[in-house]
Design an enzyme around this catalytic site. Structure first.
Site, PDB file in Angstrom:
ATOM      1  N   HIS A 369       0.985  -0.828  -0.038  1.00 23.81           N
ATOM      2  CA  HIS A 369       0.507  -0.128   0.257  1.00 23.81           C
ATOM      3  C   HIS A 369       1.123   1.119   0.340  1.00 23.81           C
ATOM      4  CE1 HIS A 369      -4.246  -1.756   0.970  1.00 23.81           C
ATOM      5  NE2 HIS A 369      -3.522  -2.701   1.378  1.00 23.81           N
ATOM      6  N   LYS A 565      -8.321  13.952   4.424  1.00 23.20           N
ATOM      7  CA  LYS A 565      -7.007  12.700   3.879  1.00 23.20           C
ATOM      8  C   LYS A 565      -5.729  12.700   5.868  1.00 23.20           C
ATOM      9  CE  LYS A 565      -6.515  13.942   0.087  1.00 23.20           C
ATOM     10  NZ  LYS A 565      -6.111  12.524  -0.743  1.00 23.20           N
ATOM     11  N   ARG A 566      -5.494  11.724   6.394  1.00 28.41           N
ATOM     12  CA  ARG A 566      -4.090  11.871   7.308  1.00 28.41           C
ATOM     13  C   ARG A 566      -3.531  13.568   6.417  1.00 28.41           C
ATOM     14  NH1 ARG A 566      -3.303   7.746  11.188  1.00 28.41           N
ATOM     15  NH2 ARG A 566      -1.538   9.362  11.693  1.00 28.41           N
ATOM     16  N   LYS A 571       1.216  14.099   0.692  1.00 26.05           N
ATOM     17  CA  LYS A 571       0.060  14.520   1.134  1.00 26.05           C
ATOM     18  C   LYS A 571      -0.376  16.227   0.764  1.00 26.05           C
ATOM     19  CE  LYS A 571      -2.295  10.497   3.157  1.00 26.05           C
ATOM     20  NZ  LYS A 571      -3.024   9.852   2.051  1.00 26.05           N
ATOM     21  N   THR A 673      -8.604   6.783  -2.222  1.00 27.84           N
ATOM     22  CA  THR A 673      -9.558   6.218  -2.272  1.00 27.84           C
ATOM     23  C   THR A 673     -10.708   7.683  -2.035  1.00 27.84           C
ATOM     24  OG1 THR A 673      -9.642   5.256   0.436  1.00 27.84           O
ATOM     25  CG2 THR A 673      -9.202   3.602  -1.300  1.00 27.84           C
ATOM     26  N   LYS A 677     -14.177   8.633  -3.374  1.00 27.96           N
ATOM     27  CA  LYS A 677     -15.211   9.135  -3.955  1.00 27.96           C
ATOM     28  C   LYS A 677     -16.190  10.321  -3.157  1.00 27.96           C
ATOM     29  CE  LYS A 677     -13.882   5.316   0.592  1.00 27.96           C
ATOM     30  NZ  LYS A 677     -12.807   5.698   1.212  1.00 27.96           N
TER      31      LYS A 677
HETATM   32  C1  NBG Z   1      -2.359   4.084   1.962  1.00 28.25           C
HETATM   33  C2  NBG Z   1      -2.236   4.385   0.653  1.00 28.25           C
HETATM   34  C3  NBG Z   1      -3.472   5.133  -0.129  1.00 28.25           C
HETATM   35  C4  NBG Z   1      -3.971   3.991  -0.115  1.00 28.25           C
HETATM   36  C5  NBG Z   1      -4.454   3.283   0.872  1.00 28.25           C
HETATM   37  C6  NBG Z   1      -5.147   2.242   0.052  1.00 28.25           C
HETATM   38  C7  NBG Z   1      -1.448   3.076   3.180  1.00 28.25           C
HETATM   39  C8  NBG Z   1      -0.330   2.454   4.943  1.00 28.25           C
HETATM   40  N1  NBG Z   1      -1.169   3.089   2.369  1.00 28.25           N
HETATM   41  O1  NBG Z   1      -3.006   5.655  -1.776  1.00 28.25           O
HETATM   42  O2  NBG Z   1      -1.864   5.540   1.447  1.00 28.25           O
HETATM   43  O3  NBG Z   1      -5.552   3.955  -1.225  1.00 28.25           O
HETATM   44  O4  NBG Z   1      -3.638   2.905   1.432  1.00 28.25           O
HETATM   45  O5  NBG Z   1      -4.620   0.707  -1.036  1.00 28.25           O
HETATM   46  O6  NBG Z   1      -2.502   3.417   4.056  1.00 28.25           O
END
Ligand code: NBG
Length: 832
Positions: A369, A565-566, A571, A673, A677
């Site tokens: 991920h 988002k985080r 980002k 994701t 959305k």
């Molecule tokens: C995150 C990525 C995202 C991705 C999601 C689900 C972690 C470690 N990674 O870009 O930063 O959409 O995983 O795949 O949370």
């Protein structure tokens, strides 16, 4: 009769529901309607709904056994679930009768819904993806178990005081959890530490016995996961989310207890049970703590023992495991499972080494991920040797055989290039103290390794896993992420869903690609007006929520420009804040221009130890304070930071967003994701060619998305050249001015150098290319603003986004995993 006659799940009779909920309120919650609080009504409703799911759950389990179907096991340290009430009622197709039943008692379903705490057993994208996947597997009728940890404390609650993030504990289980079933009888021993001894049998084989120094128990808690509407009905299949909780093995030190030292007798219990106490709050990075490794082994071992027991009970023999079970590793967090499955096969089931390895590789799949180097998990060899001595032995043996294979593939070649390949391919990283590379272990132990967007998968092949990809070709594949439309459109935005159904028919409810039919209406002024009206309703609601939570009055007709988002430097929330400052300067310089009114909305949590991310939150607050208080920009620009971002808040922001900020440095966001959305709900994206943005552009059309900035290739080239940002800053008047304003204390008058660290980080080594991409971002933002001022053009793009993203349904993603990785089939329609 071995269980009571099933409740009529299909009933949509209001009186029946009223009676069921009343019975729960009376006999389980122990309240009368007169004294019941909204929480009591929530619990009573949840329990009544859960009963309805249980019969489906039994049916599913029975038919999975009887048909001998292959099962999927999704191992994830995180499940970011949010609330379940609407998920369950909606997926059963019972929203109307339950709503009416409660109304008959004078209770409002939408209000009691707010009583449910979010199950925040995850940090962000990876955990939310796991929750969407569980829901899609149930909907598609794929027999599956999710396995994770039942953290007593979920992700921290964020409060922001004077711009400073503080973390408070999230005690989500305080009032109990009506969805789960405790299974005290489902308990497995989990060992740590101790010694390994070998005994040579007469046939020459050596059997190894691990005697752990410490053993605790993993206790199961099960939550049914009910599938949603399909072409043939709603709520037809239910899977299980099984979460483990730690209990001290031996209850207490009896000798201490007998001596009267009752507290001392409990001393180890607290330490032992800490394993399932709290979720680690770092996203994309690991703190390398021993407790974290204990969590990983704890849940991997419990899950593997459980699934092996189930397999052997049903099929009699571990050799058929890969035919009947597919285990997916959600990132490397459960990767120790590769060594644990080997141990269970070798030491417990007496399987010979090569056969054990065949079973292991054929059963596991691994999803990566993130490519961020700080997120690639490694564990110090001495720690592993101390905590998991038998596993470390197995890892050495695996690595030895693996490197032998590499040597053979080199055809006897030696020299620096061969050495370099061996060092890179080794599971043991020898560079900074010896460490076990968990990504390598997961890769070797899996027949499938997948990325989560086309770009991310390509980069995996070219960068982190280039060497392993050459050694084990053909294993890497792509599975672009998806989201469940049932939660993120149908439940979160019922008004818009109704409009879409009225326009193109109900097929889109179970066939998301049917959303394409909306394209024919995208330019229709009457449809645009109806679409805009629905969205305006949600914007009015969000404006009210903003006023209530942070006391800022925003114009609900302004463009809602959203980044949720985080908080992470890659980002680039900083880029967005700098745009806010530039816009503020520009409006003040030319106050009479026809500015498109904007509200910039931020939400997100920073990892508690991530100082620069916390500085970004503070800067957003400082800028907001000045901008929102300046009458000379009133009506044109407002800035809002909504605290404590979580799934439930996302459900309120997303339907109200006009502009979706997906502005990560290209090559760094694996997929995203949230981008999906937001587009699904009609927000138009401003973004880089990163992660799944690339595929969103392909599907909504390049004319309906605002793309800017460097490509991943350009980022890589620029990074090789050097990352100083002085020239980029000098080349941008707007950026120089914005930075100068921040540095001179315009936004932090009491402490002008508050952001020196943040700005120096950018000037001296702009790792995330904020300065390099700034002008291109600014130019696209100008186009965004002028498009907003042309409503027909804006709404066309907006509708084209909703129409174009049907492919990003997690049902599509799960079908791909099932067909191409798991070999698992839907059991819908197969009656037992
Ligand atoms: C995150 C990525 C995202 C991705 C999601 C689900 C972690 C470690 N990674 O870009 O930063 O959409 O995983 O795949 O949370």
């Amino acid at each position: 009769m071995d269980h009571p006659a099933p409740i009529d799940v299909a009933t949509s009779d209001t009186d029946t529901w009223r009676a069921r909920i009343m019975a729960k309120l009376t006999y389980q919650v122990g309240k009368s309607p007169i004294t019941a609080s909204e929480r009591d009504w929530f619990v009573a409703t949840a329990l009544a709904v859960r009963d309805t799911m249980v019969d489906r759950w039994f049916d599913t389990t029975r038919s999975t056994y009887q048909t001998g179907a292959k099962r999927v096991y999704y191992l994830s340290l995180e499940f970011l679930i949010g609330r379940l009430l609407f998920d369950c009622i909606g997926n059963l197709g019972l929203l109307d009768p339950v709503r009416a039943a409660l109304a008959a008692e004078g209770v409002n379903l939408d209000r009691i819904k707010e009583q449910e705490p979010d199950a925040a057993l995850g940090n962000g994208g990876l955990g939310r993806l796991a929750a969407c996947f569980m829901e899609s597997m149930a909907t598609l009728g794929i027999p599956a178990h999710g396995y994770g940890i039942r953290y007593e404390q979920g992700l921290f609650r964020q409060v922001v005081r004077d711009g400073v993030q503080e973390e408070l504990p999230e005690d989500w289980l305080r009032f109990g959890n009506p969805w789960e079933f405790e299974r005290p009888e489902v308990a497995y021993p989990i060992g740590f530490g101790g010694t390994v001894s070998g005994q040579t049998h007469p046939d020459g084989r050596t059997a190894y016995v691990w005697t752990p120094a410490e053993t605790l128990s993993a206790i199961a808690y099960d939550t049914p996961v009910i599938g949603g509407e399909t072409a043939t009905g709603a709520g037809q299949h239910a899977n299980t989310l099984r979460l483990w909780s730690a209990r001290a093995g031996e209850p207490m030190h009896l000798d201490d207890f007998n001596r009267g030292d009752h507290v001392g007798a409990m001393r180890d219990r607290v330490r032992t049970e800490a394993v399932s106490r709290v979720l680690y709050p770092g996203d994309e990075s690991d703190s390398g703590q021993e407790l974290r490794l204990r969590q990983e082994f704890f849940f991997a071992s419990a899950s593997l023992q459980d699934l092996l027991r189930r397999h052997v009970e049903q099929f009699g023999n571990v050799a058929t495991l890969p035919d009947k079970a597919a285990i997916q590793l959600n990132d490397t967090h459960p990767a120790i499972g590769v060594a644990e499955l080997m141990r269970l096969l070798l030491d417990v089931h007496g399987v010979e080494w090569n056969e054990a390895w065949r079973i292991t590789v054929a059963t596991f799949g691994y999803t990566n991920h993130t490519l961020l180097p700080e997120a690639l998990e490694t564990w110090a060899v001495p720690l592993m040797e101390r905590l998991l001595p038998r596993h470390m032995q197995i890892i050495y043996l695996l690595n030895g055989r693996h490197l032998e294979g590499v040597r053979i593939s080199l055809g006897g070649a030696t020299g620096p290039a061969a050495d370099q390949l061996l060092r890179a391919a080794s599971v043991i990283d020898e560079r900074h103290g010896r460490r076990v590379r968990m990504g390598h272990l997961a890769f070797m132990g899996s027949h499938s390794i997948n990325g989560v967007s086309a770009l991310h998968t390509a980069l995996m092949q070219q960068t982190v896993f280039a060497d392993l990809n050459a050694i084990y070709p053909g294993r890497i594949n792509n599975k672009t992420n998806g989201i469940t439309f049932r939660r993120w459109l149908h439940r979160a935005n019922p008004g818009l869903t109704r409009l879409i159904v009225d326009t193109i028919g109900p097929r889109m409810l179970h066939d998301p690609e049917a959303l394409q039919d909306l394209r024919a209406h995208a330019a229709d002024p009457a449809f645009q007006a109806a679409f805009a009206r629905e969205r305006q309703g949600r914007k009015d609601a969000l404006a009210a929520l903003i006023a209530e939570r942070v006391g800022i009055a925003v114009d609900p007709h302004a463009m809602f420009d959203v980044q949720i988002k985080r908080i992470h430097l890659y980002k680039r929330q900083l880029l967005n804040v700098l745009h806010a400052v530039a816009l503020y300067n520009a409006i003040r310089a030319e106050p009479t221009q026809d500015w498109a009114p904007r509200v910039k909305i931020f939400a997100g949590k920073a990892a508690p130890g991530y100082k620069l991310a916390k500085q970004v939150i503070r800067l957003a607050h400082d800028v907001a304070q000045v901008v929102n208080g300046d009458p000379s920009v009133a009506g044109r620009l407002k800035i809002v930071f909504l605290p404590n971002y979580n799934v439930s808040l996302a459900e309120q922001i997303i339907p109200a967003a006009d502009l979706s900020e997906q502005i990560s440095t290209a090559g760094m966001e694996a997929s995203g994701t949230g981008n999906m959305k937001l587009a699904l709900n009609g927000a138009v994206t401003i973004g880089t060619l990163d992660g799944a943005n690339v595929e969103i552009r392909d599907r909504v059309g390049a004319a309906n998305i605002f793309i800017f900035g460097m490509t991943a290739e350009q980022v890589a080239a620029r990074t090789r050249r050097g990352l100083e940002a002085y020239e980029d800053v000098a080349a941008s008047r707007a950026l120089s001015q914005a930075l100068q304003g921040i540095r001179s204390g315009v936004f932090s008058p009491g402490e002008p150098d508050r952001y020196e660290g943040l700005i120096a980080d950018m000037l001296e080594r702009d790792t995330f290319l904020v300065a390099a991409d700034f002008e291109s971002y600014l130019a696209q933002q100008r186009i965004v603003a002028s498009t907003w001022q042309d409503p027909a053009a804006w709404w066309y793009k907006s509708v084209m986004n909703t129409a174009g993203v049907g492919w990003f349904s997690s049902d599509r993603t799960i079908r791909e995993y099932a067909d191409e990785i798991w070999g698992a089939k839907s059991t819908l329609g197969t009656s037992a």
